[in-house]
Design a protein around this motif. Sequence first.
Motif, PDB file in Angstrom:
ATOM      1  N   CYS A  75      14.234  57.899 -40.077  1.00 60.57           N
ATOM      2  CA  CYS A  75      15.567  58.497 -40.090  1.00 60.57           C
ATOM      3  C   CYS A  75      16.039  58.761 -41.517  1.00 60.57           C
ATOM      4  CB  CYS A  75      16.560  57.586 -39.362  1.00 60.57           C
ATOM      5  SG  CYS A  75      16.376  57.579 -37.561  1.00 60.57           S
ATOM      6  N   ALA A  76      15.758  57.833 -42.410  1.00 57.16           N
ATOM      7  CA  ALA A  76      16.140  58.027 -43.808  1.00 57.16           C
ATOM      8  C   ALA A  76      15.421  59.242 -44.399  1.00 57.16           C
ATOM      9  CB  ALA A  76      15.826  56.773 -44.615  1.00 57.16           C
ATOM     10  N   GLN A  77      14.147  59.399 -44.084  1.00 62.72           N
ATOM     11  CA  GLN A  77      13.408  60.554 -44.579  1.00 62.72           C
ATOM     12  C   GLN A  77      13.967  61.860 -44.032  1.00 62.72           C
ATOM     13  OE1 GLN A  77       9.124  60.332 -44.169  1.00 62.72           O
ATOM     14  NE2 GLN A  77       9.084  58.169 -44.674  1.00 62.72           N
ATOM     15  N   ALA A  78      14.448  61.825 -42.784  1.00 64.93           N
ATOM     16  CA  ALA A  78      14.954  63.036 -42.142  1.00 64.93           C
ATOM     17  C   ALA A  78      16.434  63.279 -42.408  1.00 64.93           C
ATOM     18  CB  ALA A  78      14.719  62.962 -40.632  1.00 64.93           C
ATOM     19  N   GLY A  79      17.126  62.282 -42.962  1.00 63.91           N
ATOM     20  CA  GLY A  79      18.550  62.434 -43.229  1.00 63.91           C
ATOM     21  C   GLY A  79      19.411  62.314 -41.995  1.00 63.91           C
ATOM     22  N   CYS A  80      18.902  61.648 -40.941  1.00 67.59           N
ATOM     23  CA  CYS A  80      19.695  61.479 -39.723  1.00 67.59           C
ATOM     24  C   CYS A  80      20.025  60.006 -39.523  1.00 67.59           C
ATOM     25  CB  CYS A  80      18.986  62.056 -38.504  1.00 67.59           C
ATOM     26  SG  CYS A  80      17.461  61.219 -38.027  1.00 67.59           S
ATOM     27  N   ALA A  81      21.019  59.745 -38.716  1.00 68.44           N
ATOM     28  CA  ALA A  81      21.495  58.377 -38.498  1.00 68.44           C
ATOM     29  C   ALA A  81      20.878  57.777 -37.245  1.00 68.44           C
ATOM     30  CB  ALA A  81      23.017  58.367 -38.380  1.00 68.44           C
ATOM     31  N   LEU A  82      20.487  56.524 -37.346  1.00 63.13           N
ATOM     32  CA  LEU A  82      20.048  55.762 -36.174  1.00 63.13           C
ATOM     33  C   LEU A  82      21.295  55.146 -35.565  1.00 63.13           C
ATOM     34  CD1 LEU A  82      17.916  54.474 -34.344  1.00 63.13           C
ATOM     35  CD2 LEU A  82      17.624  52.670 -36.070  1.00 63.13           C
ATOM     36  N   ILE A  83      21.754  55.705 -34.422  1.00 64.88           N
ATOM     37  CA  ILE A  83      23.049  55.291 -33.887  1.00 64.88           C
ATOM     38  C   ILE A  83      22.945  54.455 -32.623  1.00 64.88           C
ATOM     39  CG2 ILE A  83      24.168  57.311 -34.896  1.00 64.88           C
ATOM     40  CD1 ILE A  83      24.375  58.450 -32.051  1.00 64.88           C
ATOM     41  N   GLY A  84      21.745  54.185 -32.137  1.00 64.98           N
ATOM     42  CA  GLY A  84      21.632  53.360 -30.936  1.00 64.98           C
ATOM     43  C   GLY A  84      20.224  53.350 -30.389  1.00 64.98           C
ATOM     44  N   GLY A  85      20.059  52.633 -29.292  1.00 65.08           N
ATOM     45  CA  GLY A  85      18.753  52.547 -28.671  1.00 65.08           C
ATOM     46  C   GLY A  85      18.761  51.541 -27.541  1.00 65.08           C
ATOM     47  N   GLU A  86      17.593  51.287 -27.011  1.00 66.51           N
ATOM     48  CA  GLU A  86      17.444  50.359 -25.885  1.00 66.51           C
ATOM     49  C   GLU A  86      16.102  49.661 -26.005  1.00 66.51           C
ATOM     50  OE1 GLU A  86      18.061  48.509 -22.031  1.00 66.51           O
ATOM     51  OE2 GLU A  86      19.368  49.332 -23.589  1.00 66.51           O
ATOM     52  N   THR A  87      16.108  48.357 -25.779  1.00 72.79           N
ATOM     53  CA  THR A  87      14.875  47.587 -25.707  1.00 72.79           C
ATOM     54  C   THR A  87      14.787  46.979 -24.315  1.00 72.79           C
ATOM     55  OG1 THR A  87      15.000  47.042 -28.058  1.00 72.79           O
ATOM     56  CG2 THR A  87      13.517  45.731 -26.710  1.00 72.79           C
ATOM     57  N   ALA A  88      13.724  47.317 -23.588  1.00 71.37           N
ATOM     58  CA  ALA A  88      13.582  46.868 -22.200  1.00 71.37           C
ATOM     59  C   ALA A  88      12.386  45.945 -22.063  1.00 71.37           C
ATOM     60  CB  ALA A  88      13.415  48.067 -21.267  1.00 71.37           C
ATOM     61  N   GLU A  89      12.635  44.733 -21.560  1.00 71.94           N
ATOM     62  CA  GLU A  89      11.537  43.827 -21.198  1.00 71.94           C
ATOM     63  C   GLU A  89      11.202  44.057 -19.728  1.00 71.94           C
ATOM     64  OE1 GLU A  89      11.036  39.716 -23.196  1.00 71.94           O
ATOM     65  OE2 GLU A  89      13.194  39.961 -22.867  1.00 71.94           O
ATOM     66  N   MET A  90       9.934  44.344 -19.465  1.00 67.74           N
ATOM     67  CA  MET A  90       9.503  44.659 -18.103  1.00 67.74           C
ATOM     68  C   MET A  90       8.255  43.860 -17.762  1.00 67.74           C
ATOM     69  SD  MET A  90      10.171  48.769 -18.493  1.00 67.74           S
ATOM     70  CE  MET A  90       9.635  49.201 -16.844  1.00 67.74           C
ATOM     71  N   PRO A  91       8.411  42.553 -17.536  1.00 67.34           N
ATOM     72  CA  PRO A  91       7.252  41.708 -17.237  1.00 67.34           C
ATOM     73  C   PRO A  91       6.547  42.160 -15.971  1.00 67.34           C
ATOM     74  CG  PRO A  91       9.304  40.556 -16.763  1.00 67.34           C
ATOM     75  CD  PRO A  91       9.675  41.800 -17.507  1.00 67.34           C
ATOM     76  N   GLY A  92       5.231  42.144 -16.016  1.00 57.96           N
ATOM     77  CA  GLY A  92       4.446  42.584 -14.883  1.00 57.96           C
ATOM     78  C   GLY A  92       4.180  44.068 -14.871  1.00 57.96           C
ATOM     79  N   PHE A  93       4.877  44.808 -15.697  1.00 57.64           N
ATOM     80  CA  PHE A  93       4.695  46.259 -15.763  1.00 57.64           C
ATOM     81  C   PHE A  93       3.813  46.641 -16.943  1.00 57.64           C
ATOM     82  CE2 PHE A  93       5.826  50.686 -16.442  1.00 57.64           C
ATOM     83  CZ  PHE A  93       5.935  51.174 -15.155  1.00 57.64           C
TER      84      PHE A  93
ATOM     85  N   PHE B 120      21.420  62.733 -35.555  1.00 62.15           N
ATOM     86  CA  PHE B 120      21.318  61.334 -35.135  1.00 62.15           C
ATOM     87  C   PHE B 120      20.126  61.129 -34.221  1.00 62.15           C
ATOM     88  CE2 PHE B 120      24.470  63.257 -32.257  1.00 62.15           C
ATOM     89  CZ  PHE B 120      23.976  62.929 -31.000  1.00 62.15           C
ATOM     90  N   PHE B 121      19.763  59.857 -34.086  1.00 60.83           N
ATOM     91  CA  PHE B 121      18.541  59.477 -33.382  1.00 60.83           C
ATOM     92  C   PHE B 121      18.805  58.224 -32.566  1.00 60.83           C
ATOM     93  CE2 PHE B 121      14.333  57.536 -32.965  1.00 60.83           C
ATOM     94  CZ  PHE B 121      13.524  58.643 -32.703  1.00 60.83           C
ATOM     95  N   LEU B 122      18.196  58.173 -31.374  1.00 57.79           N
ATOM     96  CA  LEU B 122      18.202  56.965 -30.546  1.00 57.79           C
ATOM     97  C   LEU B 122      16.773  56.664 -30.122  1.00 57.79           C
ATOM     98  CD1 LEU B 122      20.855  58.884 -29.478  1.00 57.79           C
ATOM     99  CD2 LEU B 122      21.422  56.647 -28.518  1.00 57.79           C
ATOM    100  N   ASP B 123      16.465  55.383 -29.959  1.00 58.81           N
ATOM    101  CA  ASP B 123      15.108  55.002 -29.585  1.00 58.81           C
ATOM    102  C   ASP B 123      15.106  54.169 -28.321  1.00 58.81           C
ATOM    103  OD1 ASP B 123      14.636  51.853 -30.355  1.00 58.81           O
ATOM    104  OD2 ASP B 123      16.126  52.778 -31.658  1.00 58.81           O
ATOM    105  N   TYR B 124      13.966  54.173 -27.644  1.00 58.39           N
ATOM    106  CA  TYR B 124      13.754  53.350 -26.453  1.00 58.39           C
ATOM    107  C   TYR B 124      12.414  52.649 -26.607  1.00 58.39           C
ATOM    108  CZ  TYR B 124      12.708  52.145 -21.574  1.00 58.39           C
ATOM    109  OH  TYR B 124      12.372  51.481 -20.428  1.00 58.39           O
TER     110      TYR B 124
END
Length: 356
Positions: A125-143, A99-103
């Motif tokens: 993930c499909a090419q690697a045969g692993c599942a995308l099971i979650g992640g996080e998207t962060a908005e950081m204005p000014g950064f 499985f895989f998670l992204d940020y």
Amino acid sequence: MSYREAGVDIDAGNALVQAIKPLAKATARPGAEAELGGFGGLFDLKAAGYRDPILVAATDGVGTKLEVAKAAGRHDTVGIDLVAMCVNDLIVQGAEPLFFLDYMATGRLEPAVARDVVAGIAEGCAQAGCALIGGETAEMPGFYGAGCYDLAGFAVGAAERGGLLPSADLTAGDRLLGLASDGVHSNGFSLVRRIVEDRGLDYAAAAPFAPDRPLGAALLTPTRIYVRACLAAIRAGGVKALAHITGGGLTENLPRVLPPDLAARVDGRAWPAAPVFGWLAGAGGLPSEEMLRTFNCGLAMVLVVDPARAESLAAVLREAGETVHEIGALEARDAAAPAIVIEHPDAPWQGSKSAS
């Protein structure tokens, strides 16, 4: 005042989650059937068929290749790079990516860009045969500046106890099989970008090394994912070690999987390099040592195999779609000797250097 006025749009983030749910669902595999949206991703090792597993984890990013994506206005392949950089590190230890998670962090969420990025992650993930099971998207204005974002990936794999690599039976005479890369992959882009800038090139113009493609698109060719081919070879028997050729190149990554009493002897004439490496060497005036420590130079995965199985394993890898080159062998090493000797180090790009 409101959070949105401060630069963070929670509604946009929620809409993105809904938009990418079908992408994640398409990567489902045994052990991972839950949908996105929970506080954590779930995985059932028993359902995946493991009896006594050892877990292996890896994390990585895409680096300044993201600046090329921004300049070219193309974001649909860097997600593949993100997955590849993690899962290729898992397979070298004999672990199947599960499985895989992204940020993703950005100054201001651009839903269309974010969806393209996640579509690439799902494809990887499909090419690697692993599942995308979650992640996080962060908005950081000014950064982060306008249009900028960064990516990190986290992959977990497993191998049955006793099945991890490298194995303990590496010995002099073991053969080295190199798998061709698809280009620069995801290392060395600070140098690539410097060369592009110094040459005054436009990412929208034809690539000097691939005139039928824009420079940006050619450089964004995603990192090749070697998981399925290497898993097939490992399961066939006779694979003793693998090395993913990333930052540090062949000269630093192959020795990492060797014991102190063994060295690798590599013939630089044994494989051709993609034209991009000849162009980089010429346009940047880069000596062989710099090329070999910075780029994959045409080989991004090396397998150490039993000599009696080298031919049959090469056939397994080719059947799985890889271009395979026998590039050398292991030999006994004295304590003061180098861990790798590359004969004819200029060979992969001789005759193709160009300062255009």
